[in-house]
Write an enzyme that holds these catalytic residues in place. Structure first.
Site, PDB file in Angstrom:
ATOM      1  N   HIS A  62       0.823  -1.213   0.000  1.00 19.74           N
ATOM      2  CA  HIS A  62       0.000   0.000   0.000  1.00 19.74           C
ATOM      3  C   HIS A  62       0.861   1.269   0.000  1.00 19.74           C
ATOM      4  CE1 HIS A  62      -4.100   1.532   0.732  1.00 19.74           C
ATOM      5  NE2 HIS A  62      -3.468   2.572   1.228  1.00 19.74           N
ATOM      6  N   HIS A 108     -10.620   1.627  -1.285  1.00 23.31           N
ATOM      7  CA  HIS A 108     -10.842   1.191   0.097  1.00 23.31           C
ATOM      8  C   HIS A 108     -11.558  -0.151   0.035  1.00 23.31           C
ATOM      9  CE1 HIS A 108     -10.624   3.376   4.181  1.00 23.31           C
ATOM     10  NE2 HIS A 108      -9.440   3.183   3.683  1.00 23.31           N
TER      11      HIS A 108
END
Lengths: 767, 214
Positions: A62, A108
């Site tokens: 990430h 998300h």
């Protein structure tokens, strides 16, 4: 320093956080053995638990993009209108009149599957912070959603929760959610995609960046307090899912849009003064990534006293404080002496404001807690030594070209059209869109499918004779094309986005992308990543729409099953006079013309189309090829025609082909059309595969326009060597006639189109 | 709302901070839409306890005029300036879309008196809690006193969802006893030009301003 045994008396957990780590701790945090050894070597010591946590967050996919970085570097990122490309909180482009558009898309996915409401709400909150951190006021929100099969019971729960969450944050903070896309496929059954995009507006010369400046300058924490929510969220987002993933609910952050609103207003108010030197939001990996990125970008260091960080809960350890992903927080470097003035602004907005440390020139991140050194790390290895993998890949592409005659069917054109509009991927998403406040701020021109791209007016650019400038925004991707041929699929996503922007009357300018894929350790998945990046690069550079920001989400699989490759393109364009923008709905007595459609029809492209899925229950042909020259031509001609105010409406031909597009243009005013057919189709019957391929084929580079000025338009099209086919003139009959072959009731199809999603969601009355 | 008022009057309205007690003498106070304090509790419940509400009540006591839109209406209800309650929309979903309103026959008031009774206005709503509820005795009282100002209305006989929230008797807006306070769920400031899809909001607000200021 006093002996650590004293710390044991103050806070046992803090004592544990400061103990030396072991390999097993690293493995638990998602690091590999090699990565752990590399860390120990680079920092010349065995990291304690807090230090290891910081490394694991910074080395997570990430934050470090370790699997994709090699390929992301190949994306085209420059053009004369680009002010800031990838690498900052958001991309920035010049849109004239000393204004800049600031935008980014972010995923998300994992949190939204575990806890759909909070997961999607904080996705929206996070992307908004990325935009206002740059000094921009957010003016529009978009999203790209992918859910599992509509008949899977969980899907309804996830759709309902995600839609409520997106609305919950966006509606409350008062920024319009103006559109997006929602699709369903069984590959997302255990791993939905929630990609949120925000667009903001700033003065071109008032953009704020994150690089720290000036040793000795104060480091200020503002916004919400730090809690224990979302600890290690970045690491969770970088792991595959299993059936036990819902046990990770405590790692999902909780959104507070009201505090988000206060933070937005307070930051923009402070940015109006000269106090802010640099600023960074605390997103993924919270205080860790913000402090590390600010200090390392400025080639400086940072000392922070964690006892001064406002916390929501007692006895939080250095590990928890550094890895919490509590929302609505920012880190800033202020000009020395401006603290008082800055604090008064945050006091007014009832937000925490804490001076938690200072910028140093040591090149190290030094954290203290209870008077003990909780972390002392060199910054360089955290950022520079994050691994970059060149993972093996294989780009697989289906080359078999299906002919219309390969698809034999006993379905008529009407049967097929009905099936298309009963498909939630095509049907109206009104049930979803009505739950988003699309008109707050009062500047929305087109939202939610009124036009191919959503359009917002730029407040303050009004002229005497015009409403002023507008920004057009779209999100697009056709995952089944990417799956069948990653390079073509990547190109198609960019081209469709550009066509959508142009069909709204705006000029395509730049891209933010959200690359959602499965596990990159698998060769074919890595091939999908590499292939689609190649395709995106080629199309984006040909169309002069560089990539200025983006996000990568990997490991989107559950129990070893990967999602369809979904490289979402978020594109922004601009129009000088918003009143000159184009909707999709034709008006009475308009002539519809298909641009990019030859009079001399041979066969429609059926491979990988929605039509093929209906006939064969699968996609096994090559997707429609992309001809970039034709794409550019159709985009340029539509802008040219629109500049001369010759168009009423425009709608690009995509999923479901020409006939589906025509229906969508007729719905609003319940219009009819006696549609012209190419001469070789006039004697066909409704079952004829060639005629059906003309109706439902998904050849690219086509847009249908509606005009009242047929002569002038024809003249310009001929002059510019554009292929076109005149479909006919709209009438008030509400019947779409294909010669003597069939008559389609627009009322009936429109009704299906509007009822599909409500009935899927168990809400029969809506519509 | 500020942009809308400025467009009509040519003047920028004064903004009042929620913590203020002292407000000057004003022609019209508008409580606009939004999500005060996030509305995590009942909508408008916390805002109704803000210091500024005391001053608004004083303004009303002096015969002053107040328009509450959406969250503003919810605040007026929570502050007990207007009666009844606004509960969750019938479908339990936030709803953002255009509605058609019908001007009702009601007591003299500065908001509608320039408009015709039965006149229709196309104005959008965007809310989660706009389902106006009044018990029977209150409803009877509101009718008798002519305080029902705006109702959602069908455009076609078979239209099912013309009422976006399921409110009692399709009520979209109500007046105070003296007609000087109007609370309404629809957002007139979002129907100000043809690019918004219509100008009925402009018509409504222009009429308000003309009636109040002259």
């Amino acid at each position: 320093m006093e002996p650590q045994s004293k710390l044991l008396k103050i806070n046992k957990n803090e004592y544990l956080a400061q103990q030396k780590s072991k390999l097993e701790n690293a493995l638990e945090m998602g690091l590999t053995k090699d990565e752990y050894n590399l860390i120990c070597e680079k920092i010349d010591k065995i990291p304690n638990i807090t230090e290891l946590g910081i490394f694991s967050a910074m080395f997570s996919e990430h934050c470090s993009y370790k699997s994709s970085k090699k390929w992301l570097k190949t994306l085209p990122t420059e053009a004369s209108h680009v002010i800031q490309g990838p690498g900052e909180n958001a991309g920035v482009i010049d849109i004239g009149e000393n204004l800049a558009a600031v935008f980014k898309i972010e995923s998300h996915n994992h949190p939204s599957f575990i806890e759909p409401y909070q997961g999607s709400a904080t996705g929206v909150g996070g992307i908004l912070r990325d935009v206002f951190t740059m000094g921009a006021r957010p003016i529009a929100l978009m999203n790209a959603l992918r859910f599992g099969s509509p008949d899977q019971p969980l899907t309804k729960h996830l759709v309902s929760g995600v839609v409520k969450g997106i609305g919950g944050y966006g509606n409350c903070i008062g920024i319009p959610t103006v559109g997006g896309e929602t699709n369903f496929d069984k590959s997302y059954n255990g791993n939905i995609l929630v990609n949120a995009m925000a667009v903001g507006l700033a003065k071109k010369d008032r953009i704020f960046y994150s690089a720290a400046t000036g040793a000795g300058n104060p480091v200020i924490y503002v916004g919400a307090k730090t809690g224990r929510d979302g600890i290690h969220g970045a690491t969770m987002a970088s792991a595959e899912f299993t059936e036990n993933s819902t046990e990770k609910r405590p790692t999902v952050q909780v959104g507070d849009p009201f505090t988000g609103k206060l933070l937005l207003e307070a930051c923009l108010e402070l940015m109006n003064t000269d106090a802010v030197l640099s600023i960074q939001d605390m997103g993924a990996a919270g205080l860790t990534s913000s402090s590390v990125e600010m200090a390392s970008k400025g080639s400086l260091g940072m000392n922070l006293n964690l006892d001064l960080v406002p916390t929501r809960e007692d006895k939080m350890t250095s590990y928890e404080i550094m890895l919490s992903e509590s929302q609505e927080r920012m880190l800033m470097i202020l000009k020395p002496g401006s603290e008082e003035k800055a604090k008064s602004i945050f006091d007014k907005w009832d937000l925490d404001f804490a001076n938690i440390g200072e910028v140093t020139n040591t090149g190290r991140l030094i954290l203290t807690k209870h008077g003990f050194e909780a972390c002392n790390l060199p910054l360089e290895p955290l950022v520079e030594d994050a691994p970059e993998y060149d993972k093996p890949f294989e780009i697989k592409a289906i080359k078999k070209v299906l002919k219309p005659s390969d698809l034999k069917t006993n379905l008529t054109i009407i049967d097929i059209l009905k099936i298309i509009f009963k498909n939630p991927n095509i049907a109206s998403k009104k049930w979803i869109w009505e739950q988003y406040d699309s008109s707050v701020m009062g500047d929305t021109i087109f939202a939610n499918g009124d036009s191919d791209a959503s359009l917002v007016k730029i407040h303050g650019t009004e002229k005497k004779e015009s409403f002023g400038k507008g920004l057009a925004i779209t999100t697009d991707c056709t995952p089944r094309y990417v799956k069948s041929d990653p390079i073509i699929g990547g190109m198609q996503a960019v081209c469709e986005a550009a066509r959508n922007i142009a069909s709204s009357g705006a000029k395509p300018l730049a891209i933010t992308n959200n690359l959602n894929f499965g596990n990159p350790d698998k060769k074919n998945v890595m091939g999908e990543i590499v292939g689609s990046i190649k395709g995106i690069s080629e199309a984006a550079s040909y169309l002069s729409t560089p990539i200025v920001s983006g996000n990568v989400s990997l490991y989107n699989e559950t129990n070893g099953k990967s999602i369809l490759p979904t490289p979402v393109i978020g594109m922004v364009g601009a129009i000088e006079e918003v009143e000159n923008s184009l909707k999709i709905s034709a008006e009475p007595d308009n002539v519809l013309i298909a641009l990019g459609q030859s009079e001399n029809f041979k066969a429609g492209w059926v491979g990988c189309s929605i039509y093929q899925e209906i006939i064969n229950n699968k996609y096994n042909g090559a997707p429609p090829p992309i001809n970039l020259e034709n794409e550019k031509k159709v985009i340029e001609i539509i802008l040219k025609l629109n500049e001369q105010k010759l168009l009423t409406a425009a709608h690009d031909i995509s999923d479901g082909g020409l006939l589906t597009t025509v229906c969508e243009m007729l719905f609003k005013y319940n219009l009819g059309l006696d549609i012209n057919l190419p001469s070789n189709l006039i004697n066909c019957d409704s079952y004829d595969p060639l005629l059906q391929s003309w109706c439902f084929g998904e050849d690219q580079a086509r847009i249908i326009i509606a005009t009242k000025h047929i002569k002038k338009v024809k003249h310009i099209l001929k002059e510019n060597n554009i292929d076109f086919f005149v479909l006919g003139e709209t009438n008030s009959s509400s019947n779409l006639n294909l010669k003597d072959i069939t008559t389609i009731s627009i009322h009936e199809i429109k009704n299906l189109n509007e009822k599909t999603i409500p009935s899927m969601m168990g809400d029969q009355q809506q519509g | 709302m500020i942009v809308a008022i400025r467009k009509i009057t040519g003047k920028t309205p004064i903004k009042i901070w929620h913590k203020e007690y002292d407000i000057p003498n004003l022609d019209l106070i508008v409580i606009p839409g939004g999500f005060t304090f996030g509305d995590y509790l009942r909508c408008g419940a916390l805002a109704a306890r803000s210091p500024v509400i005391t001053s608004i009540k004083n303004h009303i006591g002096r015969g002053g005029t107040v328009l509450g839109v959406c969250n503003g209406f919810q605040i007026l209800i929570e502050a007990k300036i207007l009666p009844g309650s606004l509960i969750r929309n019938k479908k339990l979903l936030f709803t953002c879309r255009e509605t058609t309103l019908e001007v009702q026959s009601c007591i003299e008031n500065p908001f509608l008196s320039g408009l015709k009774i039965g006149e229709c206005l196309k104005i959008p709503v965007a809310h989660n809690e706009g389902n106006y509820f009044a018990p029977e005795d209150l409803l009877k009282q509101l009718k008798e006193e002519g305080r029902i100002a705006l109702k959602y209305i069908k455009q076609k006989d078979n239209e099912e969802n013309y009422n976006p929230n399921g409110s009692t008797e399709d009520i979209a807006g109500i007046l105070s006893k003296n007609g000087k306070v109007l609370g309404m769920m629809p957002h007139p400031e979002r129907a100000m030009n043809y690019l918004h899809g219509g100008t009925d909001g402009l018509k409504f607000l222009t009429n308000c301003v003309e009636q109040i200021i002259g």
